[in-house]
Design a protein around this motif. Structure first.
Motif, PDB file in Angstrom:
ATOM      1  N   ASN A 111       0.815  -1.212   0.000  1.00  0.00           N
ATOM      2  CA  ASN A 111       0.000   0.000   0.000  1.00  0.00           C
ATOM      3  C   ASN A 111       0.842   1.253   0.000  1.00  0.00           C
ATOM      4  O   ASN A 111       0.512   2.248  -0.641  1.00  0.00           O
ATOM      5  CB  ASN A 111      -0.882   0.030   1.253  1.00  0.00           C
ATOM      6  N   LEU A 112       1.938   1.191   0.747  1.00  0.00           N
ATOM      7  CA  LEU A 112       2.822   2.351   0.822  1.00  0.00           C
ATOM      8  C   LEU A 112       3.319   2.760  -0.547  1.00  0.00           C
ATOM      9  O   LEU A 112       3.584   3.933  -0.799  1.00  0.00           O
ATOM     10  CB  LEU A 112       4.037   2.034   1.697  1.00  0.00           C
ATOM     11  N   LEU A 113       3.461   1.755  -1.433  1.00  0.00           N
ATOM     12  CA  LEU A 113       3.976   2.065  -2.760  1.00  0.00           C
ATOM     13  C   LEU A 113       3.023   2.961  -3.529  1.00  0.00           C
ATOM     14  O   LEU A 113       3.403   3.598  -4.505  1.00  0.00           O
ATOM     15  CB  LEU A 113       4.219   0.785  -3.565  1.00  0.00           C
ATOM     16  N   GLU A 114       1.746   2.968  -3.087  1.00  0.00           N
ATOM     17  CA  GLU A 114       0.767   3.755  -3.835  1.00  0.00           C
ATOM     18  C   GLU A 114       0.664   5.176  -3.327  1.00  0.00           C
ATOM     19  O   GLU A 114      -0.025   5.986  -3.943  1.00  0.00           O
ATOM     20  CB  GLU A 114      -0.618   3.101  -3.717  1.00  0.00           C
ATOM     21  N   THR A 115       1.292   5.472  -2.173  1.00  0.00           N
ATOM     22  CA  THR A 115       1.141   6.819  -1.629  1.00  0.00           C
ATOM     23  C   THR A 115       1.956   7.812  -2.447  1.00  0.00           C
ATOM     24  O   THR A 115       2.748   7.447  -3.302  1.00  0.00           O
ATOM     25  CB  THR A 115       1.642   6.891  -0.185  1.00  0.00           C
ATOM     26  N   ARG A 116       1.755   9.106  -2.120  1.00  0.00           N
ATOM     27  CA  ARG A 116       2.508  10.125  -2.840  1.00  0.00           C
ATOM     28  C   ARG A 116       3.695  10.602  -2.026  1.00  0.00           C
ATOM     29  O   ARG A 116       4.436  11.443  -2.448  1.00  0.00           O
ATOM     30  CB  ARG A 116       1.596  11.321  -3.113  1.00  0.00           C
ATOM     31  N   ASP A 117       3.813  10.061  -0.829  1.00  0.00           N
ATOM     32  CA  ASP A 117       4.860  10.563   0.045  1.00  0.00           C
ATOM     33  C   ASP A 117       6.182   9.890  -0.308  1.00  0.00           C
ATOM     34  O   ASP A 117       6.351   8.697  -0.130  1.00  0.00           O
ATOM     35  CB  ASP A 117       4.462  10.238   1.495  1.00  0.00           C
ATOM     36  N   LEU A 118       7.137  10.671  -0.777  1.00  0.00           N
ATOM     37  CA  LEU A 118       8.369  10.098  -1.299  1.00  0.00           C
ATOM     38  C   LEU A 118       9.166   9.369  -0.245  1.00  0.00           C
ATOM     39  O   LEU A 118       9.672   8.274  -0.482  1.00  0.00           O
ATOM     40  CB  LEU A 118       9.217  11.208  -1.908  1.00  0.00           C
ATOM     41  N   CYS A 119       9.255   9.954   0.956  1.00  0.00           N
ATOM     42  CA  CYS A 119      10.060   9.310   2.002  1.00  0.00           C
ATOM     43  C   CYS A 119       9.481   7.952   2.381  1.00  0.00           C
ATOM     44  O   CYS A 119      10.221   6.995   2.597  1.00  0.00           O
ATOM     45  CB  CYS A 119      10.120  10.184   3.241  1.00  0.00           C
ATOM     46  N   CYS A 120       8.163   7.888   2.438  1.00  0.00           N
ATOM     47  CA  CYS A 120       7.552   6.601   2.786  1.00  0.00           C
ATOM     48  C   CYS A 120       7.788   5.576   1.686  1.00  0.00           C
ATOM     49  O   CYS A 120       8.037   4.403   1.957  1.00  0.00           O
ATOM     50  CB  CYS A 120       6.050   6.763   3.005  1.00  0.00           C
ATOM     51  N   ILE A 121       7.713   6.024   0.440  1.00  0.00           N
ATOM     52  CA  ILE A 121       7.941   5.088  -0.665  1.00  0.00           C
ATOM     53  C   ILE A 121       9.354   4.540  -0.596  1.00  0.00           C
ATOM     54  O   ILE A 121       9.580   3.335  -0.698  1.00  0.00           O
ATOM     55  CB  ILE A 121       7.721   5.790  -2.026  1.00  0.00           C
ATOM     56  N   VAL A 122      10.320   5.446  -0.381  1.00  0.00           N
ATOM     57  CA  VAL A 122      11.707   4.996  -0.341  1.00  0.00           C
ATOM     58  C   VAL A 122      11.915   4.024   0.816  1.00  0.00           C
ATOM     59  O   VAL A 122      12.527   2.968   0.662  1.00  0.00           O
ATOM     60  CB  VAL A 122      12.649   6.210  -0.214  1.00  0.00           C
ATOM     61  N   GLY A 123      11.355   4.391   1.991  1.00  0.00           N
ATOM     62  CA  GLY A 123      11.512   3.501   3.133  1.00  0.00           C
ATOM     63  C   GLY A 123      10.864   2.152   2.900  1.00  0.00           C
ATOM     64  O   GLY A 123      11.426   1.096   3.184  1.00  0.00           O
ATOM     65  N   GLY A 124       9.633   2.181   2.351  1.00  0.00           N
ATOM     66  CA  GLY A 124       8.910   0.938   2.091  1.00  0.00           C
ATOM     67  C   GLY A 124       9.640   0.056   1.104  1.00  0.00           C
ATOM     68  O   GLY A 124       9.747  -1.165   1.268  1.00  0.00           O
ATOM     69  N   LEU A 125      10.174   0.683   0.057  1.00  0.00           N
ATOM     70  CA  LEU A 125      10.893  -0.087  -0.959  1.00  0.00           C
ATOM     71  C   LEU A 125      12.138  -0.722  -0.376  1.00  0.00           C
ATOM     72  O   LEU A 125      12.474  -1.866  -0.704  1.00  0.00           O
ATOM     73  CB  LEU A 125      11.302   0.825  -2.116  1.00  0.00           C
ATOM     74  N   ALA A 126      12.824   0.029   0.494  1.00  0.00           N
ATOM     75  CA  ALA A 126      14.048  -0.526   1.072  1.00  0.00           C
ATOM     76  C   ALA A 126      13.724  -1.788   1.858  1.00  0.00           C
ATOM     77  O   ALA A 126      14.435  -2.792   1.777  1.00  0.00           O
ATOM     78  CB  ALA A 126      14.723   0.513   1.954  1.00  0.00           C
ATOM     79  N   VAL A 127      12.628  -1.739   2.619  1.00  0.00           N
ATOM     80  CA  VAL A 127      12.246  -2.925   3.385  1.00  0.00           C
ATOM     81  C   VAL A 127      11.853  -4.065   2.452  1.00  0.00           C
ATOM     82  O   VAL A 127      12.278  -5.213   2.607  1.00  0.00           O
ATOM     83  CB  VAL A 127      11.082  -2.596   4.339  1.00  0.00           C
ATOM     84  N   LEU A 128      11.055  -3.739   1.442  1.00  0.00           N
ATOM     85  CA  LEU A 128      10.613  -4.781   0.509  1.00  0.00           C
ATOM     86  C   LEU A 128      11.798  -5.445  -0.164  1.00  0.00           C
ATOM     87  O   LEU A 128      11.841  -6.663  -0.337  1.00  0.00           O
ATOM     88  CB  LEU A 128       9.711  -4.159  -0.567  1.00  0.00           C
ATOM     89  N   ARG A 129      12.767  -4.634  -0.513  1.00  0.00           N
ATOM     90  CA  ARG A 129      13.903  -5.205  -1.212  1.00  0.00           C
ATOM     91  C   ARG A 129      14.631  -6.212  -0.335  1.00  0.00           C
ATOM     92  O   ARG A 129      15.124  -7.229  -0.796  1.00  0.00           O
ATOM     93  CB  ARG A 129      14.863  -4.085  -1.621  1.00  0.00           C
ATOM     94  N   ASP A 130      14.649  -5.931   0.972  1.00  0.00           N
ATOM     95  CA  ASP A 130      15.377  -6.833   1.851  1.00  0.00           C
ATOM     96  C   ASP A 130      14.600  -8.088   2.179  1.00  0.00           C
ATOM     97  O   ASP A 130      15.201  -9.114   2.496  1.00  0.00           O
ATOM     98  CB  ASP A 130      15.727  -6.107   3.157  1.00  0.00           C
ATOM     99  N   ILE A 131      13.260  -8.028   2.155  1.00  0.00           N
ATOM    100  CA  ILE A 131      12.531  -9.234   2.544  1.00  0.00           C
ATOM    101  C   ILE A 131      12.130 -10.091   1.353  1.00  0.00           C
ATOM    102  O   ILE A 131      11.782 -11.264   1.535  1.00  0.00           O
ATOM    103  CB  ILE A 131      11.282  -8.915   3.394  1.00  0.00           C
ATOM    104  N   THR A 132      12.148  -9.538   0.137  1.00  0.00           N
ATOM    105  CA  THR A 132      11.681 -10.354  -0.986  1.00  0.00           C
ATOM    106  C   THR A 132      12.591 -11.513  -1.403  1.00  0.00           C
ATOM    107  O   THR A 132      12.143 -12.354  -2.167  1.00  0.00           O
ATOM    108  CB  THR A 132      11.385  -9.488  -2.237  1.00  0.00           C
ATOM    109  N   PRO A 133      13.822 -11.636  -0.952  1.00  0.00           N
ATOM    110  CA  PRO A 133      14.516 -12.887  -1.257  1.00  0.00           C
ATOM    111  C   PRO A 133      13.829 -14.123  -0.667  1.00  0.00           C
ATOM    112  O   PRO A 133      14.083 -15.229  -1.106  1.00  0.00           O
ATOM    113  CB  PRO A 133      15.893 -12.683  -0.620  1.00  0.00           C
ATOM    114  N   ASN A 134      12.952 -13.941   0.314  1.00  0.00           N
ATOM    115  CA  ASN A 134      12.237 -15.080   0.894  1.00  0.00           C
ATOM    116  C   ASN A 134      11.165 -15.566  -0.068  1.00  0.00           C
ATOM    117  O   ASN A 134      10.353 -14.801  -0.561  1.00  0.00           O
ATOM    118  CB  ASN A 134      11.622 -14.601   2.213  1.00  0.00           C
ATOM    119  N   MET A 135      11.144 -16.899  -0.295  1.00  0.00           N
ATOM    120  CA  MET A 135      10.260 -17.465  -1.320  1.00  0.00           C
ATOM    121  C   MET A 135       8.791 -17.156  -1.115  1.00  0.00           C
ATOM    122  O   MET A 135       8.082 -16.716  -2.017  1.00  0.00           O
ATOM    123  CB  MET A 135      10.431 -18.986  -1.299  1.00  0.00           C
TER     124      MET A 135
END
Lengths: 660, 273
Positions: A111-135
């Motif tokens: 959901n965060l990816l859909e917001t307009r807030d840049l800082c939240c998007i960057v933070g959310g993406l950083a977390v997603l990038r770290d957890i998506t190696p999990n199958m």
């Protein structure tokens, strides 16, 4: 010790019987219902449900869940703080990833990816990038519809968003569904755009680049990683080519930066599965850059370069380019390096590249200069099937050059090769007979093969269900039978071998048939064996095959028929089964091999008078009159012999007529 | 002097303005991240804001309300609660007008501020005690614009709020926006800031408890010397290590897209976002 328990208790009542002796302590497993430990990688739902009940969950788990709760209830500021605190934990550990997943964190992050807030998007993406190696998380995140959002973010003006989005897509792309979605939502052209980077940045060392320019490099690297992930799908590869990725990769290959080169070459070798890319490697002059990276010490880079070479060396022009760029030296060096023995993917890739590159005379000579044959033979004791297959293939190519055959023997290659005939891995079984086929042409090797019972093992390969294995085994039989000492006895000693061979004539694969016919031709030169195979009905089977139009089969069939004639009634039978007329038809083919074998067959058949009549009626004379003048001595002799027999018959008939 | 910078203005008027204040701008420019040309552009924007003021006090002032409007619509700083504190942090003063120097410094900070500058700014924004007494003093001060009165005001304040640090001399009141001179962020301060940030998610959620816990987490995260409060050094160290914590008590700086959008309207080189 009960099953499924893993909470251990310590009981010291094992006995302190005597003072002064060491204390005996019994450690038993207590009873507890919890299953696997938190750090297990095979996480099924029941394991986790049990685990939550136990107290073995580390406090980070609860802390992370609390942070996610704050994100759910909070505004941008609270979310930002919670995300920053989240990043403090090591999100590559399974417990922490699970913590986020189970509290509904994935929905929140998407959901965060859909917001307009840049800082939240960057933070959310950083977390997603770290957890998506999990199958599992990968699957869930894709199902939540993250891919179209990520593809949208690839166009965001903020460059760090682009980088993080591309890296997340790279992680998600390990699932087929994600790759399909990425293609459908137009992600590929955007990712390819990320690869567009100035030459200058690729070749300048990092210290000399400013912050901005370094970021360009990061963007290109992220794009390459994402595309590499995407290229596992064949349709994606096709689409990438259409969107013009090839010149961009060609440019990227010129880089000096290792972290950019690895995904670029990885992407290239993945795409090289397609013939269009193989051609592109040739036309876009990527070979030199590839070889430059091959020389690099980094093992992964070497592996991917070798794989790329393996896939594109089918084309002769590319093969020459590869050789001229000096690839063979690096490949042989890598094969020789004993530290690489443990790295199976690297070794398999390097030997595979050597195999495909060796398919030319110049290459074989070069490999000789580098002393490749003993190095390859040393690798024959490897455990990995892939490596062995490639090594055998390479040796087969090298052995086409006669001096190498002895080198193989003196390095002790023959026993190992014969040992591998017992393996069940089909690609390996395709290549080993080819090596033996070449080696059998040399006397010393042949005797060694014979001693080690190699011929029997090759023969038994005819039972294998793979057509290629059957073909190659049959091909190997001809020189073996031809050169073995006392070959007639040897062949007869293999129980059921001849019957097996004749039965293979029922196969429907033309390659198998050609190879078997060649083998039969050699076997039939021994009279007793010819008797045996005639008993097995070889004449009938050969006659059934005469109607073929395949030139390669025709060539071998003719020779087989020729040598099968010299026993009992075989000649007459060939005639009766109507093999003659189609044979005469073979002479219309353009292939000189076909002409030669047909002439041989006709020559041997012509010793029976009725056959001569049939031949003559079929109009063979005009063909033979032409082939008599050929430069090929066997063809010449056979044609002459055949005509001679026809003429003799004609003369004899004349005489009888005159007497009456 | 280069040609007219803005096509909306009468060129004569514009050039007169620029000539009049050119010397002052040379001085101001040294404190900002702008080149002289860029500063001129900023000042022309100032001029246009001034022209739309209903009652312009002097040729180098714009009204505070107007300035807030510009920040609201132009740079997307919409949090009114935070804006109060931003205004105080920016010009440390209480006058209802914003000077050119303040405007330039504000723009320099928002558009091109370095991390260090932002840290100092953010800390002072947050570090404003919301005690009723101090607010009333603030309003009192806002009516006294002369420097002499500062000393009197300072003495009154000092008398009322004994927690003022003795190092802080009253005559320097107008330099420090840390109204009670505490120099650190206490739990209560942070609680006040974060109160609005967490909503009631379900019926049995206790928002107050949740905010208190959240403030605890933040304190643990940012309090490097573990003394129970976040002083400037703590804040500085934490934010330098984790830049995303800069605005952790509320958004007091404009967002990146807004900054680049604003820059793009007048500056020829604004780099990549």
């Amino acid at each position: 010790m009960a099953d499924g328990d893993n909470v251990s208790t310590f009981s010291a009542d094992g006995g302190q019987d005597t003072v002064g002796l060491p204390r005996i302590v019994m450690v038993t497993e207590g009873d507890d219902n919890s299953a696997s430990s938190p750090s297990s990688t095979s996480s099924s739902e029941d394991n986790w449900a049990d685990l939550i009940k136990s107290t073995e969950i580390p406090p980070e788990y609860w802390h992370i869940q609390k942070l996610v709760k704050y994100m759910k209830a909070g505004n941008q500021t609270a979310t930002m703080v919670a995300l920053s605190c989240l990043k403090d934990h090591d999100l590559t550990v399974e417990v922490n990833q699970r913590a986020i997943q189970e509290i509904g964190g994935l929905e929140l992050l998407v959901n965060l990816l859909e917001t307009r807030d840049l800082c939240c998007i960057v933070g959310g993406l950083a977390v997603l990038r770290d957890i998506t190696p999990n199958m599992e998380i990968r699957k869930k995140v894709t199902d939540l519809g993250a891919i179209p959002l990520l593809v949208g973010l690839l166009s965001d003006p903020a460059r760090d968003v682009q980088i993080l989005a591309a890296e997340t897509i790279a992680n998600l792309g390990k699932i087929r569904k994600s790759r399909k979605f990425c293609r459908k939502f137009g992600g590929l052209p955007k990712l390819i755009d990320l690869l567009d980077i100035k030459d200058k940045y690729l070749v300048t060392p990092r210290e000399e680049l400013n912050q901005d320019e370094l970021q360009f490099l990061d963007i290109a690297r992220a794009g390459a990683k994402a595309l590499w992930s995407m290229s596992s799908s064949q349709r994606n590869r096709e689409a990438m080519r259409k969107y013009g990725m090839i010149p961009l990769i060609a440019r990227m290959l010129k880089t000096i930066h290792l972290d950019v080169a690895v995904p670029a070459v990885g992407l290239l070798q993945m795409c090289a599965n397609e013939t269009s890319f193989q051609l592109a490697i040739q036309t876009e002059k990527m070979v030199k850059d590839l070889i430059k990276h091959l020389a690099n010490d980094d093992k992964d880079l070497k592996t991917y370069c070798s794989l790329a070479i393996f896939k594109c060396a089918n084309d002769p022009i590319t093969r020459d380019m590869i050789r001229e760029a000096g690839a063979l030296e690096y490949l042989v060096e890598a094969a020789q390096d004993s530290t690489n023995r443990a790295n199976k993917p690297l070794l398999a890739a390097v030997t595979g590249a050597l195999w495909k590159c060796a398919n030319s005379d110049a290459s074989v000579r070069k490999l000789d200069n580098l002393g490749a044959v003993p190095i390859l033979v040393r690798l024959l004791d490897d455990e990995n099937d892939g490596v062995l297959t490639n090594v055998a293939g390479a040796l087969a190519e090298c052995a086409k050059y006669p001096p190498n055959r002895d080198k193989i023997r003196s390095s002790g290659g023959i026993p190992m090769l014969i040992h591998h005939l017992n393996n069940t891995y089909k690609p390996l079984l395709e290549n080993v007979p080819l090596v033996l086929m070449e080696c059998a042409k040399e006397q010393n090797c042949m005797s060694e093969i014979d001693e080690l019972d190699g011929v029997r093992l090759v023969w038994s390969l005819l039972k294998n269900d793979s057509k290629k294995v059957q073909t190659n085994a049959a091909l190997a039989l001809s020189p073996c039978v031809q050169n073995a000492a006392d070959s007639g006895e040897m062949v007869r000693s293999f129980v059921g071998a001849l019957e097996l061979t004749v039965d293979l004539l029922d196969s429907d694969d033309h390659n198998v048939l050609s190879a078997v016919c060649a083998a039969i031709a050699t076997i039939a030169k021994d009279n007793e064996n010819l008797a045996v195979i005639s008993d097995h009905g070889v004449v009938g089977k050969l006659s059934k095959l005469v109607s073929t139009t395949d030139d390669h089969l025709r060539a071998n069939l003719g020779v087989a028929i020729a040598y099968c004639c010299d026993w009992a009634q075989n000649r007459q039978e060939f005639g009766k089964r109507g093999a003659i007329t189609p044979l005469v038809n073979y002479m219309t083919s353009r292939d000189p091999n076909v002409h030669r074998s047909t002439a041989l067959a006709l020559y041997h058949l012509s010793f029976y008078s009725v056959n001569c009549v049939t031949m003559h009626a079929a109009g063979v004379v005009q063909f033979l009159l032409e082939t008599i003048g050929s430069k090929d001595p066997i063809l010449q002799e056979a044609s002459a012999g055949c005509l001679c027999n026809i003429r003799k018959l004609a003369l004899a008939t004349e005489k009888v007529k005159l007497k009456q | 002097m280069s040609a007219s910078l803005d096509s909306n203005l009468d060129p004569m008027e514009e050039i007169r303005f620029r000539k009049k204040h050119g010397a002052m701008w040379m001085e101001i420019q040294k404190d900002t991240h702008f080149s002289f040309d860029e500063l001129e552009q900023i000042m022309v924007i100032f001029f246009k804001i001034q022209k739309r003021d209903e009652k312009p006090a002097a040729s180098d002032l714009i009204s505070r309300a107007h300035f807030r409007d510009v920040l609201h619509t132009g740079l997307g700083m919409t949090d009114s609660y935070m804006m109060e504190r931003v205004m105080v942090a920016l010009d440390r003063g209480t006058s209802p007008f914003v000077t050119m120097a303040t405007f330039a410094k504000a723009m320099s900070l928002y558009l091109r501020g370095s991390l260090e500058e932002r840290i100092s700014y953010a800390f002072t924004v947050k570090n404003q005690k919301l005690c009723k007494l101090t607010w009333s003093c603030w309003f009192f001060q806002s009516r006294q614009r002369q420097a002499n009165d500062w000393i009197e005001v300072g003495t009154i304040l000092y008398a009322h709020c004994p927690r003022l640090t003795p190092l802080w001399p009253p005559c320097k009141l107008n330099q420090c926006y840390d109204l009670l001179g505490e120099g650190y962020l206490r739990r209560e301060t942070m609680y006040q800031c974060m109160k609005k940030s967490i909503a009631k998610a379900s019926r049995d959620d206790d928002v107050e408890e949740a905010v208190k816990e959240f403030v605890d987490i933040m304190l643990k995260r940012m309090d490097v010397d573990v003394d129970g409060v976040i002083n400037f050094d703590d804040f500085h160290t934490s934010v330098t290590k984790t830049p995303s914590l800069l605005e952790s008590l509320g958004y007091c700086l404009p967002e990146r897209p807004a900054v680049y959008a604003f820059l793009g309207t007048w500056c020829p080189n604004w780099g990549k976002m």
